[in-house]
Write a protein that holds these residues in place. Structure first.
Motif, PDB file in Angstrom:
ATOM      1  N   SER A  73       0.817  -1.213   0.000  1.00  0.00           N
ATOM      2  CA  SER A  73       0.000   0.000   0.000  1.00  0.00           C
ATOM      3  C   SER A  73       0.852   1.266   0.000  1.00  0.00           C
ATOM      4  O   SER A  73       0.364   2.344  -0.363  1.00  0.00           O
ATOM      5  CB  SER A  73      -0.944   0.008   1.204  1.00  0.00           C
ATOM      6  OG  SER A  73      -0.211   0.118   2.408  1.00  0.00           O
ATOM      7  N   SER A  74       2.134   1.143   0.388  1.00  0.00           N
ATOM      8  CA  SER A  74       2.980   2.335   0.510  1.00  0.00           C
ATOM      9  C   SER A  74       4.214   2.312  -0.382  1.00  0.00           C
ATOM     10  O   SER A  74       4.862   3.341  -0.573  1.00  0.00           O
ATOM     11  CB  SER A  74       3.432   2.511   1.971  1.00  0.00           C
ATOM     12  OG  SER A  74       4.171   1.371   2.408  1.00  0.00           O
ATOM     13  N   ASP A  75       4.564   1.144  -0.917  1.00  0.00           N
ATOM     14  CA  ASP A  75       5.798   1.003  -1.700  1.00  0.00           C
ATOM     15  C   ASP A  75       5.450   0.543  -3.110  1.00  0.00           C
ATOM     16  O   ASP A  75       5.249  -0.639  -3.364  1.00  0.00           O
ATOM     17  CB  ASP A  75       6.722  -0.003  -1.007  1.00  0.00           C
ATOM     18  CG  ASP A  75       8.112  -0.067  -1.639  1.00  0.00           C
ATOM     19  OD1 ASP A  75       8.245   0.277  -2.829  1.00  0.00           O
ATOM     20  OD2 ASP A  75       9.054  -0.493  -0.942  1.00  0.00           O
ATOM     21  N   LEU A  76       5.388   1.497  -4.033  1.00  0.00           N
ATOM     22  CA  LEU A  76       4.974   1.188  -5.400  1.00  0.00           C
ATOM     23  C   LEU A  76       5.930   0.217  -6.070  1.00  0.00           C
ATOM     24  O   LEU A  76       5.494  -0.697  -6.776  1.00  0.00           O
ATOM     25  CB  LEU A  76       4.876   2.475  -6.223  1.00  0.00           C
ATOM     26  CG  LEU A  76       4.513   2.300  -7.705  1.00  0.00           C
ATOM     27  CD1 LEU A  76       3.148   1.647  -7.863  1.00  0.00           C
ATOM     28  CD2 LEU A  76       4.558   3.654  -8.416  1.00  0.00           C
ATOM     29  N   GLU A  77       7.235   0.388  -5.860  1.00  0.00           N
ATOM     30  CA  GLU A  77       8.191  -0.488  -6.528  1.00  0.00           C
ATOM     31  C   GLU A  77       8.087  -1.923  -6.020  1.00  0.00           C
ATOM     32  O   GLU A  77       8.168  -2.873  -6.796  1.00  0.00           O
ATOM     33  CB  GLU A  77       9.614   0.024  -6.336  1.00  0.00           C
ATOM     34  CG  GLU A  77      10.665  -0.777  -7.095  1.00  0.00           C
ATOM     35  CD  GLU A  77      10.313  -0.999  -8.563  1.00  0.00           C
ATOM     36  OE1 GLU A  77      10.489  -2.142  -9.055  1.00  0.00           O
ATOM     37  OE2 GLU A  77       9.840  -0.048  -9.235  1.00  0.00           O
ATOM     38  N   ALA A  78       7.869  -2.088  -4.704  1.00  0.00           N
ATOM     39  CA  ALA A  78       7.682  -3.440  -4.165  1.00  0.00           C
ATOM     40  C   ALA A  78       6.432  -4.078  -4.750  1.00  0.00           C
ATOM     41  O   ALA A  78       6.413  -5.272  -5.063  1.00  0.00           O
ATOM     42  CB  ALA A  78       7.581  -3.386  -2.641  1.00  0.00           C
ATOM     43  N   ARG A  79       5.393  -3.287  -4.899  1.00  0.00           N
ATOM     44  CA  ARG A  79       4.152  -3.790  -5.486  1.00  0.00           C
ATOM     45  C   ARG A  79       4.361  -4.220  -6.929  1.00  0.00           C
ATOM     46  O   ARG A  79       3.945  -5.310  -7.337  1.00  0.00           O
ATOM     47  CB  ARG A  79       3.079  -2.701  -5.423  1.00  0.00           C
ATOM     48  CG  ARG A  79       1.741  -3.096  -5.983  1.00  0.00           C
ATOM     49  CD  ARG A  79       0.878  -1.882  -6.322  1.00  0.00           C
ATOM     50  NE  ARG A  79       0.835  -0.911  -5.226  1.00  0.00           N
ATOM     51  CZ  ARG A  79       0.210   0.259  -5.301  1.00  0.00           C
ATOM     52  NH1 ARG A  79      -0.416   0.601  -6.422  1.00  0.00           N
ATOM     53  NH2 ARG A  79       0.209   1.091  -4.293  1.00  0.00           N
ATOM     54  N   ARG A  80       5.002  -3.365  -7.714  1.00  0.00           N
ATOM     55  CA  ARG A  80       5.222  -3.682  -9.126  1.00  0.00           C
ATOM     56  C   ARG A  80       6.104  -4.920  -9.271  1.00  0.00           C
ATOM     57  O   ARG A  80       5.870  -5.772 -10.139  1.00  0.00           O
ATOM     58  CB  ARG A  80       5.847  -2.483  -9.836  1.00  0.00           C
ATOM     59  CG  ARG A  80       4.927  -1.280  -9.909  1.00  0.00           C
ATOM     60  CD  ARG A  80       5.577  -0.082 -10.594  1.00  0.00           C
ATOM     61  NE  ARG A  80       5.751  -0.350 -12.009  1.00  0.00           N
ATOM     62  CZ  ARG A  80       6.930  -0.272 -12.643  1.00  0.00           C
ATOM     63  NH1 ARG A  80       8.026   0.039 -11.979  1.00  0.00           N
ATOM     64  NH2 ARG A  80       7.002  -0.516 -13.938  1.00  0.00           N
ATOM     65  N   SER A 236      -5.900  -1.596  -6.805  1.00  0.00           N
ATOM     66  CA  SER A 236      -6.569  -1.949  -5.552  1.00  0.00           C
ATOM     67  C   SER A 236      -5.737  -1.577  -4.330  1.00  0.00           C
ATOM     68  O   SER A 236      -6.270  -1.238  -3.270  1.00  0.00           O
ATOM     69  CB  SER A 236      -6.855  -3.454  -5.504  1.00  0.00           C
ATOM     70  OG  SER A 236      -7.692  -3.873  -6.542  1.00  0.00           O
ATOM     71  N   HIS A 237      -4.414  -1.627  -4.471  1.00  0.00           N
ATOM     72  CA  HIS A 237      -3.539  -1.362  -3.333  1.00  0.00           C
ATOM     73  C   HIS A 237      -3.603   0.094  -2.872  1.00  0.00           C
ATOM     74  O   HIS A 237      -3.127   0.410  -1.777  1.00  0.00           O
ATOM     75  CB  HIS A 237      -2.092  -1.716  -3.687  1.00  0.00           C
ATOM     76  CG  HIS A 237      -1.867  -3.169  -3.970  1.00  0.00           C
ATOM     77  ND1 HIS A 237      -2.135  -3.741  -5.183  1.00  0.00           N
ATOM     78  CD2 HIS A 237      -1.399  -4.173  -3.191  1.00  0.00           C
ATOM     79  CE1 HIS A 237      -1.832  -5.023  -5.155  1.00  0.00           C
ATOM     80  NE2 HIS A 237      -1.391  -5.327  -3.954  1.00  0.00           N
ATOM     81  N   ASP A 238      -4.175   0.950  -3.684  1.00  0.00           N
ATOM     82  CA  ASP A 238      -4.270   2.376  -3.328  1.00  0.00           C
ATOM     83  C   ASP A 238      -5.577   2.729  -2.627  1.00  0.00           C
ATOM     84  O   ASP A 238      -5.770   3.878  -2.245  1.00  0.00           O
ATOM     85  CB  ASP A 238      -4.131   3.239  -4.588  1.00  0.00           C
ATOM     86  CG  ASP A 238      -2.749   3.126  -5.210  1.00  0.00           C
ATOM     87  OD1 ASP A 238      -1.765   3.039  -4.444  1.00  0.00           O
ATOM     88  OD2 ASP A 238      -2.650   3.137  -6.453  1.00  0.00           O
ATOM     89  N   THR A 239      -6.466   1.783  -2.461  1.00  0.00           N
ATOM     90  CA  THR A 239      -7.783   2.101  -1.909  1.00  0.00           C
ATOM     91  C   THR A 239      -7.778   2.029  -0.383  1.00  0.00           C
ATOM     92  O   THR A 239      -6.994   1.310   0.239  1.00  0.00           O
ATOM     93  CB  THR A 239      -8.856   1.130  -2.443  1.00  0.00           C
ATOM     94  OG1 THR A 239      -8.592  -0.189  -1.937  1.00  0.00           O
ATOM     95  CG2 THR A 239      -8.865   1.110  -3.971  1.00  0.00           C
ATOM     96  N   ALA A 240      -8.698   2.778   0.212  1.00  0.00           N
ATOM     97  CA  ALA A 240      -8.852   2.754   1.667  1.00  0.00           C
ATOM     98  C   ALA A 240      -9.303   1.378   2.140  1.00  0.00           C
ATOM     99  O   ALA A 240      -8.900   0.919   3.223  1.00  0.00           O
ATOM    100  CB  ALA A 240      -9.855   3.819   2.100  1.00  0.00           C
ATOM    101  N   ASP A 241     -10.127   0.706   1.352  1.00  0.00           N
ATOM    102  CA  ASP A 241     -10.592  -0.638   1.732  1.00  0.00           C
ATOM    103  C   ASP A 241      -9.406  -1.591   1.874  1.00  0.00           C
ATOM    104  O   ASP A 241      -9.344  -2.395   2.805  1.00  0.00           O
ATOM    105  CB  ASP A 241     -11.562  -1.182   0.685  1.00  0.00           C
ATOM    106  CG  ASP A 241     -12.923  -0.509   0.748  1.00  0.00           C
ATOM    107  OD1 ASP A 241     -13.301  -0.032   1.829  1.00  0.00           O
ATOM    108  OD2 ASP A 241     -13.595  -0.470  -0.297  1.00  0.00           O
TER     109      ASP A 241
END
Length: 254
Positions: A73-80, A236-241
């Motif tokens: 939710s906070s680390d875009l590079e880890a997500r990608r 989805s990782h950017d949503t409050a849910d």
């Protein structure tokens, strides 16, 4: 290769066991790298003719790792990076030239269910079930389930499960086309090995290339669906849910 996937030989059959029983074989970094590495190693194994894929402990795989939620939710590079690895895992599984028999020894959830439905012959323990509960944890079901489930069961049968995350018991999985057969739990590995050895005894080129021809349907679907699905899942990782999910899990565990 790390110890996250145990590879054993039984004549011409290779047994791959997901080996994170303490987490119900949820996909941590080691499993994310270990399973593709094990699958790729089969390309150089000239004596291998078939594969059995199973899990250690009481689950096949619980899918994603809840510990990753706050990171993604906070680390875009880890997500990608994670999504790239997930895509590679799916593609390695559908492109391995050897027939893969899934021995589903327990729950196969999320990514675990996707892996099962990307195999070539699926035997399920009578204690097992499938589920793709991405939506229940505020995620788009984009990592492969949207590719495999509609091809196996049809769009209108796939949607109720992927839109709700409901469980599919072993008997129902066979009825709708997500699994091949249900087997008594204590006989699962024995039966999976029997199936794998039967396939392994057939002419190798005929079996392997028949699998590759059939999997062209999965590859074509993956080209049109997988990239879009992973991009939607990334959002989805950017949503409050999504950000609320770890706290919800902690509250339940208390």
């Amino acid at each position: 290769m790390n110890d996250a996937v145990i590879v054993e030989k039984d004549g011409p059959v290779r047994i791959l066991t997901l080996n994170r029983p303490e987490s119900m074989n949820a996909f941590d970094d080691d499993l994310h790298h270990g399973l593709p590495a094990a699958l790729r190693a089969l390309s150089d194994d000239r004596d291998a003719r078939a594969v059995v894929l199973t899990g250690s402990g009481r689950a096949f795989s619980a899918g994603g790792n809840i510990d990753d939620f706050e990171v993604f939710s906070s680390d875009l590079e880890a997500r990608r990076r994670s999504l790239r690895i997930g895509r590679q895992l799916f593609e390695d599984l559908i492109n391995v030239h050897l027939p893969v028999v899934a021995a589903v020894n327990g729950p196969a959830v999320g990514l675990g269910a996707t892996i099962v439905t990307a195999c070539d012959y699926v035997l399920m323990s009578d204690k097992a079930f499938l589920a793709d509960p991405h939506v229940q944890v505020a995620l788009v079901a984009g990592d492969g389930g949207a590719v495999t489930w509609p091809l196996h069961v049809g769009l209108l049968r796939a949607k109720p499960y992927l839109l709700t995350g409901d469980r599919v018991p072993a008997e129902v999985a066979v009825q709708i086309g997500l699994a091949t057969r249900v087997v008594p739990h204590d006989e699962l590995l024995t039966e999976a090995l029997a199936v794998a050895h039967r396939i392994a005894a057939l002419p190798a080129q005929a079996v392997q290339d028949t699998k590759m021809v059939l999997n062209q349907h999965l590859r074509q679907s993956a080209v049109s669906v997988l990239g879009y699905g992973l991009a939607a899942e990334s959002q989805s990782h950017d949503t409050a849910d999504y950000r609320a999910v770890p706290e919800q899990f902690r509250a339940r565990s208390k």
